[in-house]
Motif scaffolding. Structure first.
Motif, PDB file in Angstrom:
ATOM      1  N   THR A   1     -53.807 -26.128  37.969  1.00  0.00           N
ATOM      2  CA  THR A   1     -52.470 -25.905  38.512  1.00  0.00           C
ATOM      3  C   THR A   1     -52.534 -24.741  39.494  1.00  0.00           C
ATOM      4  O   THR A   1     -53.468 -23.921  39.469  1.00  0.00           O
ATOM      5  CB  THR A   1     -51.464 -25.556  37.399  1.00  0.00           C
ATOM      6  OG1 THR A   1     -51.836 -24.308  36.815  1.00  0.00           O
ATOM      7  CG2 THR A   1     -51.394 -26.647  36.348  1.00  0.00           C
ATOM      8  N   LEU A   2     -51.506 -24.671  40.302  1.00  0.00           N
ATOM      9  CA  LEU A   2     -51.411 -23.565  41.251  1.00  0.00           C
ATOM     10  C   LEU A   2     -51.328 -22.229  40.507  1.00  0.00           C
ATOM     11  O   LEU A   2     -51.872 -21.223  40.964  1.00  0.00           O
ATOM     12  CB  LEU A   2     -50.177 -23.782  42.127  1.00  0.00           C
ATOM     13  CG  LEU A   2     -50.130 -23.127  43.480  1.00  0.00           C
ATOM     14  CD1 LEU A   2     -51.444 -23.212  44.232  1.00  0.00           C
ATOM     15  CD2 LEU A   2     -49.020 -23.765  44.291  1.00  0.00           C
ATOM     16  N   LEU A   3     -50.693 -22.233  39.369  1.00  0.00           N
ATOM     17  CA  LEU A   3     -50.619 -21.001  38.566  1.00  0.00           C
ATOM     18  C   LEU A   3     -52.015 -20.559  38.133  1.00  0.00           C
ATOM     19  O   LEU A   3     -52.354 -19.378  38.214  1.00  0.00           O
ATOM     20  CB  LEU A   3     -49.721 -21.198  37.344  1.00  0.00           C
ATOM     21  CG  LEU A   3     -49.554 -19.978  36.444  1.00  0.00           C
ATOM     22  CD1 LEU A   3     -48.971 -18.788  37.213  1.00  0.00           C
ATOM     23  CD2 LEU A   3     -48.672 -20.310  35.237  1.00  0.00           C
ATOM     24  N   LYS A   4     -52.846 -21.490  37.719  1.00  0.00           N
ATOM     25  CA  LYS A   4     -54.216 -21.145  37.302  1.00  0.00           C
ATOM     26  C   LYS A   4     -55.021 -20.612  38.488  1.00  0.00           C
ATOM     27  O   LYS A   4     -55.803 -19.670  38.348  1.00  0.00           O
ATOM     28  CB  LYS A   4     -54.928 -22.359  36.688  1.00  0.00           C
ATOM     29  CG  LYS A   4     -54.339 -22.803  35.368  1.00  0.00           C
ATOM     30  CD  LYS A   4     -54.590 -21.795  34.278  1.00  0.00           C
ATOM     31  CE  LYS A   4     -54.010 -22.274  32.952  1.00  0.00           C
ATOM     32  NZ  LYS A   4     -53.716 -21.196  32.020  1.00  0.00           N
ATOM     33  N   VAL A   5     -54.839 -21.237  39.642  1.00  0.00           N
ATOM     34  CA  VAL A   5     -55.541 -20.768  40.848  1.00  0.00           C
ATOM     35  C   VAL A   5     -55.092 -19.343  41.170  1.00  0.00           C
ATOM     36  O   VAL A   5     -55.914 -18.473  41.490  1.00  0.00           O
ATOM     37  CB  VAL A   5     -55.274 -21.720  42.043  1.00  0.00           C
ATOM     38  CG1 VAL A   5     -55.806 -21.132  43.339  1.00  0.00           C
ATOM     39  CG2 VAL A   5     -55.893 -23.084  41.781  1.00  0.00           C
TER      40      VAL A   5
END
Ligand code: FES
Length: 122
Positions: free
Chosen positions: A26-30
């Motif tokens: 996810t973008l959050l993980k990135v």
């Protein structure tokens, strides 16, 4: 490989990172992996803390991504998703402007991500 550029008043300047497309992060993980201070709480699409604006930087058509029911409900409750945008997404496969970083899967396209740094505020 996708370039993801984060832009926020919290950052001294825009930060571009390289994300491996197709690894379903996810973008959050990135953001977390690259120490980008994108706000979050539940990490499950419920609280709306991680709302952000996503802009395609590619000449190619924006890669469509279905909104999950949970993301749709959270964005509507937060006033970040209109009926017209839902229809655009469903009928024309055009993703809405605001998304939840914890639900957005990075694809093979360059994007600009804007966030305010205040939870739930773009
Ligand atoms: Fe709660 Fe994304 S962190 S909706």
């Amino acid at each position: 490989m996708a370039n993801v550029t984060f832009s926020s008043p919290l950052l001294p300047k825009d930060v571009t990172v390289y994300a491996v497309a197709g690894d379903t992060h996810t973008l959050l993980k990135v953001a977390q992996k690259n120490k980008i201070p994108l706000p979050f709480e539940c990490e499950d699409g419920n609280c709306g803390s991680c709302v952000m604006e996503v802009v395609s930087l590619s000449d190619k058509p924006f890669m469509a991504q279905d909104l999950t029911e949970k993301e749709r409900a959270t964005l509507v409750a937060a006033g970040k998703l209109s009926k017209a945008e839902i229809e655009e997404a469903v009928v024309n496969d055009r993703p809405p402007r605001y998304r939840l970083a914890c639900q957005y899967i990075v694809r093979d396209e360059d994007i600009l991500v804007r966030f305010s740094g205040e939870p739930g505020v773009v």
